[in-house]
Design an enzyme around this catalytic site. Structure first.
Site, PDB file in Angstrom:
ATOM      1  N   ASP A   1       2.933  -4.499   7.839  1.00 10.33           N
ATOM      2  CA  ASP A   1       1.736  -3.676   7.726  1.00 10.33           C
ATOM      3  C   ASP A   1       0.543  -4.623   7.872  1.00 10.33           C
ATOM      4  OD1 ASP A   1      -0.517  -2.365   6.864  1.00 10.33           O
ATOM      5  OD2 ASP A   1       0.276  -1.858   4.883  1.00 10.33           O
TER       6      ASP A   1
ATOM      7  N   CYS B   1      -4.793   2.354  -3.830  1.00 14.43           N
ATOM      8  CA  CYS B   1      -3.593   2.871  -3.158  1.00 14.43           C
ATOM      9  C   CYS B   1      -2.415   1.923  -3.288  1.00 14.43           C
ATOM     10  CB  CYS B   1      -3.849   3.192  -1.684  1.00 14.43           C
ATOM     11  SG  CYS B   1      -5.015   4.520  -1.457  1.00 14.43           S
TER      12      CYS B   1
ATOM     13  N   HIS C   1       0.872  -1.180   0.000  1.00 14.94           N
ATOM     14  CA  HIS C   1       0.000   0.000   0.000  1.00 14.94           C
ATOM     15  C   HIS C   1       0.908   1.228   0.000  1.00 14.94           C
ATOM     16  CE1 HIS C   1      -2.893   2.906   1.705  1.00 14.94           C
ATOM     17  NE2 HIS C   1      -3.849   2.051   1.389  1.00 14.94           N
TER      18      HIS C   1
ATOM     19  N   LYS D   1     -10.292  -0.845   9.699  1.00 15.43           N
ATOM     20  CA  LYS D   1     -10.347  -2.035   8.845  1.00 15.43           C
ATOM     21  C   LYS D   1     -10.809  -3.255   9.650  1.00 15.43           C
ATOM     22  CE  LYS D   1      -7.573  -0.117   5.490  1.00 15.43           C
ATOM     23  NZ  LYS D   1      -8.121   0.491   4.289  1.00 15.43           N
TER      24      LYS D   1
ATOM     25  N   GLN E   1      -4.659  -4.903   6.814  1.00 12.08           N
ATOM     26  CA  GLN E   1      -5.652  -5.751   6.161  1.00 12.08           C
ATOM     27  C   GLN E   1      -5.696  -7.165   6.737  1.00 12.08           C
ATOM     28  OE1 GLN E   1      -8.694  -5.560   4.338  1.00 12.08           O
ATOM     29  NE2 GLN E   1      -7.392  -3.917   3.579  1.00 12.08           N
TER      30      GLN E   1
END
Lengths: 139, 414
Positions: free
Chosen positions: B208, B372, B131, B234, B211
């Site tokens: 990260d 993104c 992202h 999220k 998600q």
């Protein structure tokens, strides 16, 4: 007195009045998009590209004295259809005609959602670019 | 919150759905079908109630007053941190810092950890499927320090090119920053394996997790990462709140990032001394209601069970994948072996934006664009994709209803 730009807007509003639900309206816009003349690749430049559109839009303004001719295309059909409507209204008009007009057809067609700055299909950016071209000619 | 009702082949999701008030609304006169949870999930009543109750009954600033309300607000805020510490299995609350979201968490690590460490010629390794929030902070710190950004390629099926990884982990690699689950194509990366490879070479790792959190049970110690970033919205929590997990030894050694109240011990004009973890990284009045809402989101997910959610979502993923393939001209972008319930696709001759606009009129919210992740979409040679992302509240019936709508849209556009 009705101006040429007001008349062009009225014609489009009248055509839409014959259409039924949203599917027919979108189909009409899509068909306008399909029949829009493409720009040559050499004009699809970064300079001619409009920002604020999630799809890609290129707009070229040719001037002949006070008169502006617009040519534009998008890689998305619905946006190209909206461009086709804009060209019918604004292309071939003088800068004075454009500068003194108001895009009221947007509201009448129920396209108002598409105009807000947060919507990303770029109708607002295209209109802004057209009006800016009209002002730039006068400068 | 409800127990899991089961039918023969899959969950009956209606009890879970009932927890989400926003799903009851209509769009253009049609029932809303929300297939955009990867952009932001809807919030369950448990989260809304926790935040509402805080403002109605306990609102006060935290860690400051001696009065009752301030004490109660502090308790709720810190209870949320404790819950989240357990949720990701961090070693202690000192390792869990509240941030504005995953983006801020990554920027914090880039500026407070990486910037003082990186030397010209050092390397930061990321991947093609990041992202933008896990690209741009590293580009910025590379510009500031003269370090170099290196990229792990992505294969045609949307998986990381694992064969390329060993050569990319060089003596000059100082940081590996990698997405756990791809927001654009759903790939679940082999993070334990990669973190182990990095650890063997003394390379610091940041994952990260924005998600991953809604789809998987995340255990930061089992994964073996040094940093892990979380976005509240999220994982069915509020917007504007997230977490940075960091190993205590690393966080302790880092200088503060933002200066202000809360993060100090004493301030004089000559010298300011800094607070202990986690306050050192939480300058200013925090997003108290957001943190409490995020704690409630974690509690909600635990009450359903992340295994049960994952099982339901995998069923949805398989069903949606096979149904989408029935649509002529449709191609799924990214078919990794391990995937979360996020499906990117394109239809020949159809621009994703046109598709998204038309299906919206039938009540279906999908995302269209580059998600993104511009380098990833470009890697597949596309300007954009349509993305259907499925959350715990989505159903097989919604997927089945989507297919004819998709076919109709295609017929209008081709």
């Amino acid at each position: 007195m009705t101006t040429v730009i007001d008349q062009a807007q009225q014609d489009i509003v009248d055509e839409f009045a014959f259409l039924g639900d949203w599917t027919e309206r979108y189909q009409y816009i899509i068909d306008c998009g399909k029949s829009l003349t493409d720009l040559p690749d050499e004009e699809k430049t970064e300079t001619n590209k409009l920002h604020g559109c999630q799809s890609q839009v290129w707009l070229v303004a040719d001037r002949d004295g006070d008169r502006l001719t617009f040519r534009a295309i998008s890689d998305a059909l619905i946006v190209s259809g909206l461009i086709a409507l804009l060209l019918r209204i604004y292309s071939g008009r003088t800068r004075q005609e454009i500068a003194s007009s108001r895009p009221w057809f947007v509201e009448q067609l129920g396209l108002k959602d598409h105009l807000s700055a947060t919507r990303s299909n770029g109708l607002a950016s295209m209109l802004q670019a057209i009006y800016q071209h009209a002002e730039a000619v006068s400068a | 919150m409800s127990a899991i009702p089961r039918s023969d082949s899959h969950f009956d999701v209606s009890a879970w759905r009932a927890d989400f008030p926003a799903l009851r609304r209509t769009v253009h006169g049609k029932p809303l079908v929300y297939f955009d949870s990867a952009a932001t999930a809807q919030r369950p009543l448990a989260v809304l109630t926790a935040m509402d109750q805080f403002y109605r009954q306990y609102n006060a600033n935290v860690h400051r007053g001696v009065h009752t309300l301030s004490g109660e607000a502090t308790d709720l805020f810190e209870q949320a941190r404790t819950r989240l510490t357990r949720h990701i299995n961090a070693d202690s609350e000192r390792e869990v810092i509240f941030t504005r979201g995953s983006t801020e968490s990554i920027n914090l690590v880039a500026q407070a950890y990486a910037r003082p460490k990186l030397q010209p010629g050092d390397q930061v390794l990321i991947s093609t499927m990041e992202h933008h929030s896990n690209i741009v902070p590293w580009q910025m710190v590379c510009e500031q320090t003269g370090a170099e950004l290196k990229i792990i390629p992505v294969l045609e099926n949307g998986e990381l090119d694992m064969q390329a990884v060993p050569q990319l982990l060089t003596e000059r690699t100082k940081i590996l920053a990698l997405v756990h689950v791809s927001n654009a194509v759903g790939t679940i990366n082999p993070v334990r394996q990669i973190c182990r490879m990095a650890r063997e070479r003394n390379i610091t790792t940041l994952l990260d997790g924005a998600q991953a959190m809604p789809h998987l049970a995340v255990d930061v110690q089992a994964i073996g990462c040094d940093f892990y970033s979380v976005s509240g919205h999220k994982m069915y929590g509020p917007t504007g709140i997230g977490l940075l997990y960091g190993r205590e030894a690393l966080l302790d050694a880092m200088p503060p990032w933002h200066g202000g109240g809360e993060m100090i011990r004493t301030v004089t004009f000559e010298k300011t001394t800094y607070n202990d973890l986690p306050a050192k990284f939480e300058a200013g009045t925090p997003n108290i209601a957001g943190a409490i809402g995020l704690g409630a989101a974690a509690a909600y997910l635990q009450s359903l069970g992340l295994e049960a959610i994952a099982e339901h979502e995998q069923h949805l993923l398989e069903h949606a994948t096979s149904q989408l393939k029935q649509v002529s001209g449709l191609r799924i972008v990214g078919e990794a072996r391990h995937k979360a319930s996020v499906i990117s696709f394109v239809i020949d001759g159809v621009h994703p934006h046109d598709l998204g606009t038309i299906v919206d009129h039938d009540g279906f919210a999908i995302r269209t664009g580059h998600h993104c992740t511009m380098p990833l979409i470009k890697r597949f040679g596309l300007p954009a994709t349509a993305r259907m992302s499925l959350g715990l509240y989505n159903s097989v019936a919604e997927i089945d209803a989507f297919i004819p709508v998709l076919k109709k849209a295609r017929a209008m556009l081709v």
